[in-house]
Design a protein around this motif. Sequence first.
Motif, PDB file in Angstrom:
ATOM      1  N   ALA A   1      -5.189  12.109 -14.179  1.00  0.00           N
ATOM      2  CA  ALA A   1      -5.845  10.843 -14.539  1.00  0.00           C
ATOM      3  C   ALA A   1      -7.321  10.914 -14.191  1.00  0.00           C
ATOM      4  CB  ALA A   1      -5.185   9.691 -13.774  1.00  0.00           C
ATOM      5  N   PRO A   2      -8.163  10.201 -14.948  1.00  0.00           N
ATOM      6  CA  PRO A   2      -9.577  10.152 -14.575  1.00  0.00           C
ATOM      7  C   PRO A   2      -9.715   9.438 -13.229  1.00  0.00           C
ATOM      8  CG  PRO A   2      -9.188   9.164 -16.741  1.00  0.00           C
ATOM      9  CD  PRO A   2      -7.853   9.397 -16.126  1.00  0.00           C
ATOM     10  N   PRO A   3     -10.757   9.704 -12.492  1.00  0.00           N
ATOM     11  CA  PRO A   3     -10.907   9.056 -11.182  1.00  0.00           C
ATOM     12  C   PRO A   3     -10.882   7.540 -11.329  1.00  0.00           C
ATOM     13  CG  PRO A   3     -12.719  10.600 -11.615  1.00  0.00           C
ATOM     14  CD  PRO A   3     -11.885  10.554 -12.843  1.00  0.00           C
ATOM     15  N   GLY A   4     -10.239   6.879 -10.408  1.00  0.00           N
ATOM     16  CA  GLY A   4     -10.231   5.415 -10.429  1.00  0.00           C
ATOM     17  C   GLY A   4      -9.116   4.818 -11.265  1.00  0.00           C
ATOM     18  N   VAL A   5      -8.437   5.619 -12.091  1.00  0.00           N
ATOM     19  CA  VAL A   5      -7.301   5.088 -12.852  1.00  0.00           C
ATOM     20  C   VAL A   5      -6.042   5.390 -12.037  1.00  0.00           C
ATOM     21  CG1 VAL A   5      -5.942   5.289 -14.964  1.00  0.00           C
ATOM     22  CG2 VAL A   5      -8.432   5.380 -15.079  1.00  0.00           C
ATOM     23  N   PRO A   6      -5.386   4.360 -11.510  1.00  0.00           N
ATOM     24  CA  PRO A   6      -4.240   4.636 -10.632  1.00  0.00           C
ATOM     25  C   PRO A   6      -3.015   5.062 -11.433  1.00  0.00           C
ATOM     26  CG  PRO A   6      -4.540   2.273 -10.893  1.00  0.00           C
ATOM     27  CD  PRO A   6      -5.627   2.935 -11.700  1.00  0.00           C
ATOM     28  N   ASP A   7      -2.247   6.010 -10.902  1.00  0.00           N
ATOM     29  CA  ASP A   7      -0.998   6.358 -11.576  1.00  0.00           C
ATOM     30  C   ASP A   7       0.173   5.594 -10.979  1.00  0.00           C
ATOM     31  OD1 ASP A   7      -1.013   7.724  -9.197  1.00  0.00           O
ATOM     32  OD2 ASP A   7      -0.326   9.633 -10.023  1.00  0.00           O
ATOM     33  N   GLY A   8      -0.056   4.914  -9.885  1.00  0.00           N
ATOM     34  CA  GLY A   8       0.991   4.132  -9.248  1.00  0.00           C
ATOM     35  C   GLY A   8       0.453   3.666  -7.904  1.00  0.00           C
ATOM     36  N   LEU A   9       1.302   2.967  -7.180  1.00  0.00           N
ATOM     37  CA  LEU A   9       0.856   2.415  -5.897  1.00  0.00           C
ATOM     38  C   LEU A   9       1.456   3.242  -4.755  1.00  0.00           C
ATOM     39  CD1 LEU A   9      -0.490   0.103  -4.264  1.00  0.00           C
ATOM     40  CD2 LEU A   9       1.584  -1.233  -4.634  1.00  0.00           C
ATOM     41  N   TYR A  10       0.597   3.714  -3.888  1.00  0.00           N
ATOM     42  CA  TYR A  10       1.035   4.503  -2.733  1.00  0.00           C
ATOM     43  C   TYR A  10       0.973   3.615  -1.490  1.00  0.00           C
ATOM     44  CZ  TYR A  10       0.191   8.517  -5.787  1.00  0.00           C
ATOM     45  OH  TYR A  10       0.220   9.404  -6.834  1.00  0.00           O
ATOM     46  N   LEU A  11       2.097   3.448  -0.829  1.00  0.00           N
ATOM     47  CA  LEU A  11       2.102   2.673   0.411  1.00  0.00           C
ATOM     48  C   LEU A  11       2.592   3.608   1.512  1.00  0.00           C
ATOM     49  CD1 LEU A  11       3.889  -0.538  -0.941  1.00  0.00           C
ATOM     50  CD2 LEU A  11       1.437  -0.214  -0.613  1.00  0.00           C
ATOM     51  N   SER A  12       1.792   3.752   2.558  1.00  0.00           N
ATOM     52  CA  SER A  12       2.251   4.660   3.609  1.00  0.00           C
ATOM     53  C   SER A  12       2.542   3.880   4.883  1.00  0.00           C
ATOM     54  CB  SER A  12       1.211   5.756   3.870  1.00  0.00           C
ATOM     55  OG  SER A  12       0.322   5.332   4.874  1.00  0.00           O
ATOM     56  N   ILE A  13       3.318   4.477   5.738  1.00  0.00           N
ATOM     57  CA  ILE A  13       3.679   3.786   6.985  1.00  0.00           C
ATOM     58  C   ILE A  13       2.435   3.486   7.813  1.00  0.00           C
ATOM     59  CG2 ILE A  13       4.181   5.927   8.261  1.00  0.00           C
ATOM     60  CD1 ILE A  13       6.524   4.214   9.506  1.00  0.00           C
ATOM     61  N   ASP A  14       1.406   4.289   7.661  1.00  0.00           N
ATOM     62  CA  ASP A  14       0.165   4.019   8.385  1.00  0.00           C
ATOM     63  C   ASP A  14      -0.570   2.804   7.837  1.00  0.00           C
ATOM     64  OD1 ASP A  14       0.806   6.215   9.774  1.00  0.00           O
ATOM     65  OD2 ASP A  14      -0.788   7.515   9.008  1.00  0.00           O
ATOM     66  N   ASP A  15      -0.182   2.378   6.630  1.00  0.00           N
ATOM     67  CA  ASP A  15      -0.861   1.232   6.010  1.00  0.00           C
ATOM     68  C   ASP A  15      -0.246  -0.098   6.424  1.00  0.00           C
ATOM     69  OD1 ASP A  15      -2.541   2.833   4.506  1.00  0.00           O
ATOM     70  OD2 ASP A  15      -1.120   2.982   2.851  1.00  0.00           O
ATOM     71  N   LEU A  16       0.824  -0.055   7.190  1.00  0.00           N
ATOM     72  CA  LEU A  16       1.575  -1.282   7.461  1.00  0.00           C
ATOM     73  C   LEU A  16       0.711  -2.489   7.813  1.00  0.00           C
ATOM     74  CD1 LEU A  16       4.934  -0.524   9.323  1.00  0.00           C
ATOM     75  CD2 LEU A  16       4.556  -1.774   7.204  1.00  0.00           C
ATOM     76  N   PRO A  17      -0.281  -2.335   8.703  1.00  0.00           N
ATOM     77  CA  PRO A  17      -1.054  -3.522   9.071  1.00  0.00           C
ATOM     78  C   PRO A  17      -1.824  -4.131   7.894  1.00  0.00           C
ATOM     79  CG  PRO A  17      -1.514  -1.666  10.554  1.00  0.00           C
ATOM     80  CD  PRO A  17      -0.700  -1.140   9.442  1.00  0.00           C
ATOM     81  N   ASN A  18      -2.124  -3.330   6.884  1.00  0.00           N
ATOM     82  CA  ASN A  18      -2.954  -3.840   5.770  1.00  0.00           C
ATOM     83  C   ASN A  18      -2.195  -3.916   4.453  1.00  0.00           C
ATOM     84  OD1 ASN A  18      -5.207  -3.671   7.540  1.00  0.00           O
ATOM     85  ND2 ASN A  18      -5.194  -1.456   7.168  1.00  0.00           N
ATOM     86  N   LEU A  19      -0.885  -3.986   4.551  1.00  0.00           N
ATOM     87  CA  LEU A  19      -0.067  -3.852   3.351  1.00  0.00           C
ATOM     88  C   LEU A  19      -0.435  -4.862   2.250  1.00  0.00           C
ATOM     89  CD1 LEU A  19       2.002  -1.705   3.014  1.00  0.00           C
ATOM     90  CD2 LEU A  19       3.794  -3.347   3.569  1.00  0.00           C
ATOM     91  N   THR A  20      -0.625  -6.119   2.631  1.00  0.00           N
ATOM     92  CA  THR A  20      -0.892  -7.155   1.626  1.00  0.00           C
ATOM     93  C   THR A  20      -2.175  -6.833   0.868  1.00  0.00           C
ATOM     94  OG1 THR A  20       0.044  -8.631   3.244  1.00  0.00           O
ATOM     95  CG2 THR A  20      -0.983  -9.663   1.331  1.00  0.00           C
ATOM     96  N   GLN A  21      -3.215  -6.468   1.607  1.00  0.00           N
ATOM     97  CA  GLN A  21      -4.479  -6.164   0.947  1.00  0.00           C
ATOM     98  C   GLN A  21      -4.331  -4.953   0.030  1.00  0.00           C
ATOM     99  OE1 GLN A  21      -7.252  -7.983   0.767  1.00  0.00           O
ATOM    100  NE2 GLN A  21      -7.833  -6.430  -0.766  1.00  0.00           N
ATOM    101  N   ILE A  22      -3.581  -3.975   0.507  1.00  0.00           N
ATOM    102  CA  ILE A  22      -3.441  -2.748  -0.295  1.00  0.00           C
ATOM    103  C   ILE A  22      -2.720  -3.048  -1.608  1.00  0.00           C
ATOM    104  CG2 ILE A  22      -2.300  -0.484  -0.344  1.00  0.00           C
ATOM    105  CD1 ILE A  22      -3.000  -0.370   2.688  1.00  0.00           C
ATOM    106  N   ILE A  23      -1.715  -3.895  -1.521  1.00  0.00           N
ATOM    107  CA  ILE A  23      -0.992  -4.246  -2.756  1.00  0.00           C
ATOM    108  C   ILE A  23      -1.949  -4.982  -3.704  1.00  0.00           C
ATOM    109  CG2 ILE A  23       0.888  -5.657  -3.692  1.00  0.00           C
ATOM    110  CD1 ILE A  23       2.459  -4.860  -1.098  1.00  0.00           C
ATOM    111  N   LYS A  24      -2.806  -5.831  -3.133  1.00  0.00           N
ATOM    112  CA  LYS A  24      -3.766  -6.555  -3.983  1.00  0.00           C
ATOM    113  C   LYS A  24      -4.792  -5.619  -4.614  1.00  0.00           C
ATOM    114  CE  LYS A  24      -3.717 -11.114  -1.859  1.00  0.00           C
ATOM    115  NZ  LYS A  24      -4.316 -11.872  -0.770  1.00  0.00           N
TER     116      LYS A  24
END
Length: 589
Positions: free
Chosen positions: A122-145
């Motif tokens: 994919a070209p840069p900046g075009v997401p192929d999907g959403l990656y959620l990692s266990i290290d992201d837990l504190p910021n999960l809501t923002q990351i999903i947004k």
Amino acid sequence: MPDEYVNGKTKNVSSIENIARSPYLNKGTATSLSARNALQLTGIFPPAVENLEQQKKRALVQLRAKSSNLEKYMFLAWLRNTNVRLFYRVVIDELEEMAPIIYTPTVGTACLEYSHIYPFLAPPGVPDGLYLSIDDLPNLTQIIKNYHPYPFDESLTPQIAVITDGSRILGLGDLGVNGMGIPIGKLQLYVAGAGIDPRRTLPITIDLGTNNEKNLNDEFYLGLRKKRVSDDQFEDFSSEHAFELLAKYRDNLFCFNDDIQGTGAVILSGFINAVRLVEKDVHPKQHRILFFGAGSAGVGVAKQLLEFFKIEHGMSEEEAKKLVWLVDTKGLVTHDRGDKLANHKVYFARKDNEGCQYKSLMDVIEYVKPTALIGLSSTGGVFDETILKRMAELNKNPIVFPLSNPMVNAECTFEDAMKHTENRVIFASGTGFPPFIEHDTGKIRYPGQGNNIPGLGLGAIIARPDKITDRQIYASASALAESLTAEEIEQNFLYPAVQRIRRVSARVAAAVIVTSVDEGLACNPEINSMVKKDLQEILSRNGEKWQSLVKYVEERMWDPSIEKFFSSDSLIEKNLLDSLANEIVQVEE
Ligand SMILES: NC(=O)C1=CN([C@@H]2O[C@H](COP(=O)(O)OP(=O)(O)OC[C@H]3O[C@@H](n4cnc5c(N)ncnc54)[C@H](O)[C@@H]3O)[C@@H](O)[C@H]2O)C=CC1
Ligand SMILES: CC(=O)C(=O)O
Ligand SMILES: [Mg+2]
């Protein structure tokens, strides 16, 4: 954030960029001259203006010139991530050729290589999907947004997400974050096969680490470089708990487990047709079904088959359960085998083995004398010549379903199954095999392929039931089973031809919809008022009202060539065009 992105004056420059770069809006060389002019894209493309058909033709020439399937996968991924309409025009029109590239078996290779090929998909900046990692837990809501596959219209919220934790990718084991190929591939099948709007699909991979040493030691691996968190820490996301997760969420979340329930439905459908084919020799209640592999898929399918015997043949649950035998790595699953059985196996553990234990598959076959042998073990080639020959001695038409994916994991090939049963096998696999030409007659025989059932997802999206129930899943399976044409029945097909998948998905979706209305679970008011008044007729899946519901579903299928599905982007283009003239003038000032 750099000024150029927040400065009011230049805001539209970024909007223009978005149109040119959004895989959903960009039409590439099919952008009209007037749109190029208005959007300041003149000069960005060569002068010719093409249509989707011409673009498709060129894409197919390029694609077919690639020498490996992985290269084809990468080519198609790039196409999808730059021009969604063109990608789906190609995939929908040539589904038989494209499905093995965007899904199994090639998606398996792509997953193994995912971290190596990722930047080239994919070209840069075009997401192929959403990656959620266990290290992201504190910021999960923002990351999903943060995830905006379609930046212009936030009303296009996801209608369907496919989620994996990468711990069991096809039969390839724990691939960690490289498993992302599966949610992406499965959703592509849902779009192509059932007309779900691609803008409203969301592939998600949850990265909890990986126990795959090869990945951990791979300098290019893109996931968290640590061992998978233990069950104690993160029990709900562990793959070993697929059944517990399902039990926990099925009544309060709008979700289903595809390996347990989706596979259950699609295999039940093929099995219903297989039972019909052998009915004159084996009474349905006389089947003896041996599952080689007792994991989520094996037990999921076995449970779904029980519904068939209960609903269609009036058997009690206990009677139906007696038609099923499970085998795992330790042999036949029995209550007195001496090891602690995983919870999901207990239900089917045999109690009639009189203290005998059967270890090898052949021993079990001699004991059970199965009419049907179903492989969901990820163990390639285990249904070997001896096993297949024995199945052919025991049955006039042995039912053999080597369902493990990808192809290398299939328990046998179609060719072997035909050869070793004197062409008498009733066959379906998870990954599609090539047709087989009968040596004596020259007759071409086509294998069945039991894999996904996208219409189930579409039906749920349209009806919006509170939850996905066993009845809805059964309805999807039986609607799929009865969707064969007279010609397909004549040729002993177990599944309808792939070229008809959208028509078939509409029927499957309609069956799910009417069932959810009957259960009082559908939340879509339009559906309720339309279906309730003719409920019995529609439930019978016959007659005018049923046909109207099928048509209603078909009309709601996303199609890359139909502009009305892009009303939102036409609107955006119109608004943009209206405002551009003024604002561009202001910027120039
Ligand atoms: N055709 C389709 O639509 C689908 C196919 N599958 C395939 O089914 C396979 C299994 O998937 P899951 O059940 O989710 O995996 P799982 O890991 O939960 O279960 C695998 C089962 O196979 C058994 N097994 C493994 N090796 C064995 C051996 N040598 N002898 C006897 N038993 C053995 C294990 O004990 C376990 O019971 C995978 O290859 C997957 O790709 C899964 C879902 C859908
Ligand atoms: C088809 C599928 O879901 C699997 O092989 O896991
Ligand atoms: Mg799966």
